[in-house]
Design a protein around this motif. Sequence first.
Motif, PDB file in Angstrom:
ATOM      1  N   ASP A 293       0.821  -1.215   0.000  1.00  0.00           N
ATOM      2  CA  ASP A 293       0.000   0.000   0.000  1.00  0.00           C
ATOM      3  C   ASP A 293       0.850   1.257   0.000  1.00  0.00           C
ATOM      4  O   ASP A 293       1.629   1.493   0.916  1.00  0.00           O
ATOM      5  N   GLY A 294       0.707   2.054  -1.041  1.00  0.00           N
ATOM      6  CA  GLY A 294       1.478   3.281  -1.149  1.00  0.00           C
ATOM      7  C   GLY A 294       2.904   3.048  -1.611  1.00  0.00           C
ATOM      8  O   GLY A 294       3.664   3.996  -1.789  1.00  0.00           O
ATOM      9  N   THR A 295       3.271   1.786  -1.804  1.00  0.00           N
ATOM     10  CA  THR A 295       4.600   1.431  -2.291  1.00  0.00           C
ATOM     11  C   THR A 295       4.451   0.832  -3.683  1.00  0.00           C
ATOM     12  O   THR A 295       4.857   1.434  -4.670  1.00  0.00           O
ATOM     13  N   ILE A 296       3.848  -0.345  -3.775  1.00  0.00           N
ATOM     14  CA  ILE A 296       3.514  -0.893  -5.094  1.00  0.00           C
ATOM     15  C   ILE A 296       2.400  -0.071  -5.734  1.00  0.00           C
ATOM     16  O   ILE A 296       2.465   0.270  -6.917  1.00  0.00           O
ATOM     17  N   THR A 297       1.384   0.262  -4.951  1.00  0.00           N
ATOM     18  CA  THR A 297       0.335   1.141  -5.481  1.00  0.00           C
ATOM     19  C   THR A 297       0.782   2.594  -5.397  1.00  0.00           C
ATOM     20  O   THR A 297       1.546   2.967  -4.504  1.00  0.00           O
ATOM     21  N   ALA A 298       0.295   3.402  -6.324  1.00  0.00           N
ATOM     22  CA  ALA A 298       0.694   4.804  -6.374  1.00  0.00           C
ATOM     23  C   ALA A 298       0.029   5.638  -5.281  1.00  0.00           C
ATOM     24  O   ALA A 298       0.408   6.777  -5.045  1.00  0.00           O
ATOM     25  N   GLU A 299      -0.973   5.060  -4.614  1.00  0.00           N
ATOM     26  CA  GLU A 299      -1.627   5.743  -3.500  1.00  0.00           C
ATOM     27  C   GLU A 299      -1.868   4.739  -2.380  1.00  0.00           C
ATOM     28  O   GLU A 299      -1.766   3.529  -2.583  1.00  0.00           O
ATOM     29  N   GLU A 300      -2.175   5.246  -1.200  1.00  0.00           N
ATOM     30  CA  GLU A 300      -2.403   4.389  -0.039  1.00  0.00           C
ATOM     31  C   GLU A 300      -3.749   3.678  -0.182  1.00  0.00           C
ATOM     32  O   GLU A 300      -4.781   4.153   0.282  1.00  0.00           O
ATOM     33  N   THR A 301      -3.727   2.529  -0.817  1.00  0.00           N
ATOM     34  CA  THR A 301      -4.953   1.799  -1.112  1.00  0.00           C
ATOM     35  C   THR A 301      -5.662   1.321   0.145  1.00  0.00           C
ATOM     36  O   THR A 301      -6.876   1.473   0.299  1.00  0.00           O
ATOM     37  N   PHE A 302      -4.918   0.735   1.067  1.00  0.00           N
ATOM     38  CA  PHE A 302      -5.508   0.197   2.298  1.00  0.00           C
ATOM     39  C   PHE A 302      -6.037   1.321   3.180  1.00  0.00           C
ATOM     40  O   PHE A 302      -7.161   1.263   3.687  1.00  0.00           O
ATOM     41  N   VAL A 303      -5.234   2.357   3.350  1.00  0.00           N
ATOM     42  CA  VAL A 303      -5.663   3.505   4.153  1.00  0.00           C
ATOM     43  C   VAL A 303      -6.893   4.154   3.536  1.00  0.00           C
ATOM     44  O   VAL A 303      -7.855   4.498   4.234  1.00  0.00           O
ATOM     45  N   GLY A 304      -6.888   4.311   2.206  1.00  0.00           N
ATOM     46  CA  GLY A 304      -8.041   4.890   1.518  1.00  0.00           C
ATOM     47  C   GLY A 304      -9.296   4.056   1.711  1.00  0.00           C
ATOM     48  O   GLY A 304     -10.394   4.583   1.899  1.00  0.00           O
ATOM     49  N   MET A 305      -9.119   2.728   1.678  1.00  0.00           N
ATOM     50  CA  MET A 305     -10.263   1.837   1.899  1.00  0.00           C
ATOM     51  C   MET A 305     -10.819   2.012   3.307  1.00  0.00           C
ATOM     52  O   MET A 305     -12.038   2.104   3.509  1.00  0.00           O
TER      53      MET A 305
ATOM     54  N   ASP B 105       7.295   2.669   2.520  1.00  0.00           N
ATOM     55  CA  ASP B 105       6.906   4.079   2.493  1.00  0.00           C
ATOM     56  C   ASP B 105       6.343   4.607   3.811  1.00  0.00           C
ATOM     57  O   ASP B 105       6.134   5.800   3.940  1.00  0.00           O
ATOM     58  N   SER B 106       6.064   3.732   4.808  1.00  0.00           N
ATOM     59  CA  SER B 106       5.340   4.254   5.966  1.00  0.00           C
ATOM     60  C   SER B 106       5.666   3.488   7.247  1.00  0.00           C
ATOM     61  O   SER B 106       6.561   2.637   7.282  1.00  0.00           O
ATOM     62  N   VAL B 107       4.898   3.774   8.282  1.00  0.00           N
ATOM     63  CA  VAL B 107       5.165   3.215   9.607  1.00  0.00           C
ATOM     64  C   VAL B 107       5.041   1.694   9.618  1.00  0.00           C
ATOM     65  O   VAL B 107       5.712   1.017  10.394  1.00  0.00           O
ATOM     66  N   THR B 108       4.220   1.140   8.743  1.00  0.00           N
ATOM     67  CA  THR B 108       4.072  -0.317   8.700  1.00  0.00           C
ATOM     68  C   THR B 108       5.348  -1.005   8.232  1.00  0.00           C
ATOM     69  O   THR B 108       5.506  -2.212   8.397  1.00  0.00           O
ATOM     70  N   ASP B 109       6.259  -0.237   7.640  1.00  0.00           N
ATOM     71  CA  ASP B 109       7.507  -0.795   7.119  1.00  0.00           C
ATOM     72  C   ASP B 109       8.702  -0.526   8.026  1.00  0.00           C
ATOM     73  O   ASP B 109       9.834  -0.891   7.694  1.00  0.00           O
ATOM     74  N   LEU B 110       8.469   0.120   9.169  1.00  0.00           N
ATOM     75  CA  LEU B 110       9.572   0.578  10.011  1.00  0.00           C
ATOM     76  C   LEU B 110      10.455  -0.562  10.494  1.00  0.00           C
ATOM     77  O   LEU B 110      11.682  -0.532  10.333  1.00  0.00           O
ATOM     78  N   LYS B 111       9.871  -1.587  11.095  1.00  0.00           N
ATOM     79  CA  LYS B 111      10.695  -2.671  11.638  1.00  0.00           C
ATOM     80  C   LYS B 111      11.417  -3.429  10.537  1.00  0.00           C
ATOM     81  O   LYS B 111      12.574  -3.829  10.695  1.00  0.00           O
TER      82      LYS B 111
END
Length: 247
Positions: free
Chosen positions: A29-41, A193-199
């Motif tokens: 989400d937001g990495t492969i997709t050009a926008e935050e698909t999961f967050v948008g959903m 791209d985001s907090v879900t990828d931090l670890k």
Amino acid sequence: MSPNPSSSIPIPTSTIPNQHKRVVFCDFDGTITAEETFVGMLKTFAPELSEQLMPEMYARRLTLREGVRQLLESIPSACYPQILEYAKPKEIRPGLVELLDFLDTGGVPFVVVSGGVRGMVEMVLSQASLGNEASVSPNKSLLERVAAIYAVDLDTTSEFLRVNSAFEEGTEMVAKVQVMARYPAEEQIAIGDSVTDLKMALHAPIVFARDRLIQYMEEHNKPYMHWNDFFDVREQLQRRWRNISNG
């Protein structure tokens, strides 16, 4: 969607040897997709709760595990077909097909690791890259080209969605470092791209970061490579691996 109790969640089976030279792990989400698909959903199907919880997750005052579960399990199961339809038209960030072509020539697996919903990931990837005659695999969707997908599974048999994850651990709904451990390699590369990828990014020796993840990398003094699209990733990996082979 058929019931998927946590005791029987299918774990993708890797065909990769126990020790691989290189493996790429990529967020969706937001990495492969050009926008935050999961967050948008989530904002579409759980708008009020999203407005309340998302700032808390980004600020890391609420764990991803707690926040994502609360949000998903507030959505009626009857909405699941609409959730998949929401994902269907989402655009892929440019250069992914070309990056996969490059990785394929070197036998480097590309593993998708998402804190979002598996059905959404599969919906988007199944739509993409078919008929791209310039690709080395023009008749395959991206879904067929990735080594594996790790994401959240949903049980739709109750009134509201129920979350299942084979890699739920600590603060994360999908513990990405735990997934990485299934693919031991001399060099592990993380793209996010985001907090879900931090670890995942803190664990990987090579990190490609954009958007919010850059801020988190700088807070932890973790080296990273900035990227805008997958052409950038391909070019930087080409340069890095060429220098290593020449060195």
